[in-house]
Design an enzyme around this catalytic site. Sequence first.
Site, PDB file in Angstrom:
ATOM      1  N   HIS A 183     -20.188  13.659 -26.330  1.00  0.00           N
ATOM      2  CA  HIS A 183     -20.019  13.000 -27.174  1.00  0.00           C
ATOM      3  C   HIS A 183     -19.908  11.406 -26.808  1.00  0.00           C
ATOM      4  O   HIS A 183     -20.252  10.388 -27.613  1.00  0.00           O
ATOM      5  CB  HIS A 183     -18.732  13.086 -28.233  1.00  0.00           C
ATOM      6  CG  HIS A 183     -17.546  13.250 -27.175  1.00  0.00           C
ATOM      7  ND1 HIS A 183     -17.099  14.083 -26.205  1.00  0.00           N
ATOM      8  CD2 HIS A 183     -16.567  12.340 -27.495  1.00  0.00           C
ATOM      9  CE1 HIS A 183     -16.130  13.836 -25.704  1.00  0.00           C
ATOM     10  NE2 HIS A 183     -15.605  12.641 -26.273  1.00  0.00           N
ATOM     11  N   TYR A 238       0.865  -1.185   0.037  1.00  0.00           N
ATOM     12  CA  TYR A 238       0.071   0.214  -0.109  1.00  0.00           C
ATOM     13  C   TYR A 238       0.818   1.040   0.144  1.00  0.00           C
ATOM     14  O   TYR A 238       0.547   2.085  -0.738  1.00  0.00           O
ATOM     15  CB  TYR A 238      -0.771  -0.168   1.156  1.00  0.00           C
ATOM     16  CG  TYR A 238      -2.060   1.283   1.056  1.00  0.00           C
ATOM     17  CD1 TYR A 238      -3.401   0.724   0.612  1.00  0.00           C
ATOM     18  CD2 TYR A 238      -1.753   2.315   1.507  1.00  0.00           C
ATOM     19  CE1 TYR A 238      -4.286   1.836   0.520  1.00  0.00           C
ATOM     20  CE2 TYR A 238      -2.572   3.366   1.618  1.00  0.00           C
ATOM     21  CZ  TYR A 238      -3.870   3.105   1.208  1.00  0.00           C
ATOM     22  OH  TYR A 238      -4.859   4.129   0.862  1.00  0.00           O
ATOM     23  N   LYS A 289      -0.907   6.821 -23.582  1.00  0.00           N
ATOM     24  CA  LYS A 289      -0.548   7.050 -24.859  1.00  0.00           C
ATOM     25  C   LYS A 289       0.959   6.727 -24.928  1.00  0.00           C
ATOM     26  O   LYS A 289       1.125   5.274 -25.158  1.00  0.00           O
ATOM     27  CB  LYS A 289      -1.048   8.381 -25.007  1.00  0.00           C
ATOM     28  CG  LYS A 289      -2.295   8.967 -25.693  1.00  0.00           C
ATOM     29  CD  LYS A 289      -3.167   9.198 -24.372  1.00  0.00           C
ATOM     30  CE  LYS A 289      -4.455   9.676 -24.666  1.00  0.00           C
ATOM     31  NZ  LYS A 289      -5.307   9.740 -23.441  1.00  0.00           N
ATOM     32  N   PHE A 311      -7.431  19.874 -24.893  1.00  0.00           N
ATOM     33  CA  PHE A 311      -7.954  18.581 -25.168  1.00  0.00           C
ATOM     34  C   PHE A 311      -9.676  18.638 -24.366  1.00  0.00           C
ATOM     35  O   PHE A 311      -9.804  19.259 -23.211  1.00  0.00           O
ATOM     36  CB  PHE A 311      -7.433  17.408 -24.542  1.00  0.00           C
ATOM     37  CG  PHE A 311      -8.088  16.028 -24.777  1.00  0.00           C
ATOM     38  CD1 PHE A 311      -8.431  15.550 -26.027  1.00  0.00           C
ATOM     39  CD2 PHE A 311      -8.425  15.253 -23.791  1.00  0.00           C
ATOM     40  CE1 PHE A 311      -8.904  14.298 -26.376  1.00  0.00           C
ATOM     41  CE2 PHE A 311      -8.863  13.893 -23.935  1.00  0.00           C
ATOM     42  CZ  PHE A 311      -9.431  13.612 -25.136  1.00  0.00           C
TER      43      PHE A 311
HETATM   44  N1  F0G Z   1      -4.687  15.229 -22.542  1.00  0.00           N
HETATM   45  C1  F0G Z   1      -4.915  14.873 -23.994  1.00  0.00           C
HETATM   46  C2  F0G Z   1      -4.292  15.573 -24.831  1.00  0.00           C
HETATM   47  C3  F0G Z   1      -5.647  13.444 -24.288  1.00  0.00           C
HETATM   48  O1  F0G Z   1      -5.560  13.343 -25.579  1.00  0.00           O
HETATM   49  C4  F0G Z   1      -6.261  12.901 -23.394  1.00  0.00           C
HETATM   50  C5  F0G Z   1      -6.806  11.737 -23.798  1.00  0.00           C
HETATM   51  C6  F0G Z   1      -6.164  13.417 -22.105  1.00  0.00           C
HETATM   52  C7  F0G Z   1      -5.592  14.394 -21.792  1.00  0.00           C
HETATM   53  C8  F0G Z   1      -6.973  12.517 -21.100  1.00  0.00           C
HETATM   54  O2  F0G Z   1      -6.197  11.367 -20.524  1.00  0.00           O
HETATM   55  O3  F0G Z   1      -7.934   9.612 -21.117  1.00  0.00           O
HETATM   56  O4  F0G Z   1      -6.249   9.188 -19.767  1.00  0.00           O
HETATM   57  O5  F0G Z   1      -7.920  10.362 -18.910  1.00  0.00           O
HETATM   58  N2  F0G Z   1      -7.107  11.262 -24.741  1.00  0.00           N
HETATM   59  C9  F0G Z   1      -7.794  10.029 -25.354  1.00  0.00           C
HETATM   60  C10 F0G Z   1      -8.007  10.213 -26.881  1.00  0.00           C
HETATM   61  C11 F0G Z   1      -9.177   9.809 -24.784  1.00  0.00           C
HETATM   62  O6  F0G Z   1      -8.699   9.425 -27.420  1.00  0.00           O
HETATM   63  O7  F0G Z   1      -7.430  11.293 -27.525  1.00  0.00           O
HETATM   64  P1  F0G Z   1      -7.175   9.848 -20.144  1.00  0.00           P
END
Ligand code: F0G
Length: 461
Positions: free
Chosen positions: A450, A72, A258, A124
């Site tokens: 969406h 933990y 990613k 984003f």
């Molecule tokens: N910032 C960017 C640039 C992103 O592309 C995403 C997620 C997030 C933050 C949020 O991160 O999903 O781990 O909570 N993008 C995904 C996409 C969902 O399909 O582009 P997360």
Amino acid sequence: MNLPFAESYKIKVVENLRKSTRREREQWIKEARYNLFNLKSEQVFIDLLTDSGTGAMSDQQWSAMMMGDESYAGASSYYKLKNAISDLLGFPYFLPTHQGRAAENVLFSVLVGDGDMVPGNSHFDTTKGHIEFRKARAVDCTISEAFDTQVDHPFKGNIDIEKLEEVFREHPASRIPFVVVTLTCNSSGGQPVSMRNLKDVHALARKYGVRVLFDSARFAENAYFIKMREEGYGDKTIREIVAEMFQYADMMTMSSKKDAIVNIGGFIGLKEEELFNKASTYNIMFEGFITYGGMSGRDMNALAQGLYEGTTFDYLDTRIRQVAYLGSRLEEFGIPVQKPFGGHAIFVDANKFLPNLPREQFRAQTLAVELYLEAGVRAVEIGTLLADRDPETRENRYPELELLRLTIPRRVYTNNHMELVAAALKNVYNRRDSITRGLKIVNEAPIMRHFTVELEKVESV
Ligand code: F0G
């Protein structure tokens, strides 16, 4: 004879795919209310919905998982990840979170308040959501070249320094918790930000006493583009470039799903101890104790290993060339796509693809449905549905770019899959004049609609 390019990995485990008929797909998409998020994955042949958490981990990542320490507090997995973040990215303080938006939630709980302004490059949707949820405003300062898909510019993710300075001049620093730079800029087409721009944003923010946050989900892909496109960086390693990039940030939020090539995970990187202490409280409330923050030990191990693999040139070269391969095929077919090609996806310009469909009928979403019907390929709308309504007027916001994103998971599909996607889209393009009925909303959530929106086909007149 020159040797052709080949992938920098080979395949050890495979996952079988199921093909479907057009008739089945017509039924399924109707049941899904024309929202591709509602499809079951088995109803999809090639899944280009997202590159988030959909990558294939390496044998080394899987073996690192076996060594996960599930204590933990104070797990060795936490320290492994802490060391990787400090070694590669230069942040002395970090907090694990379960994914990127959780990192935003924790950090913004400390920094963002009612009436604040948060400038950045096409935030984003979760970032914008976490800003607007706190009654603050996201101000888009992306360079104007980004909004014309046919203009060639090596760094369409760049922030317009003049637009940024205008925000700084018009509002006191106390109302601007930070400027957020998204690397690469997802919403404007997976487009990179140059090192020069990172330097300039940092210098300007310093001048006005504002912090700089990097939304870093695709930082390594951004570094690859700097190496390939920016003068003076061709001979540097990806890791050298990454280290330099993060010198220009005070804080980072990371969606590890990613560029760190794991299926779940995120973190916050910080340079200030006081901010770390404040954020720790929210981390404990929302995510978990500060040495795991919503992640299991095995997942932290895989993430630490993924950060190293994701910052190698050969891996990035394979990855980004595959995205470009799909882009080139579409271009050969005359299909309008965002240029230059992005790092994680090819973005089809739905305004140019379906110019005769009223924009109120959601051109990019209509195109997504058509592509699914054609070949079972699931792509995602980056357009009016994603843009949500204006928080004040509640009117639909029509973004300058109405895009269909073909997002390529890491190390998952072959170029034959890309060929199939290209051919399917070409077939839709050939019959584009017959697509005269778009979609209308039946049900929607007040924010980030969406994901759950329900649509139906517009009746023919
Ligand atoms: N910032 C960017 C640039 C992103 O592309 C995403 C997620 C997030 C933050 C949020 O991160 O999903 O781990 O909570 N993008 C995904 C996409 C969902 O399909 O582009 P997360």
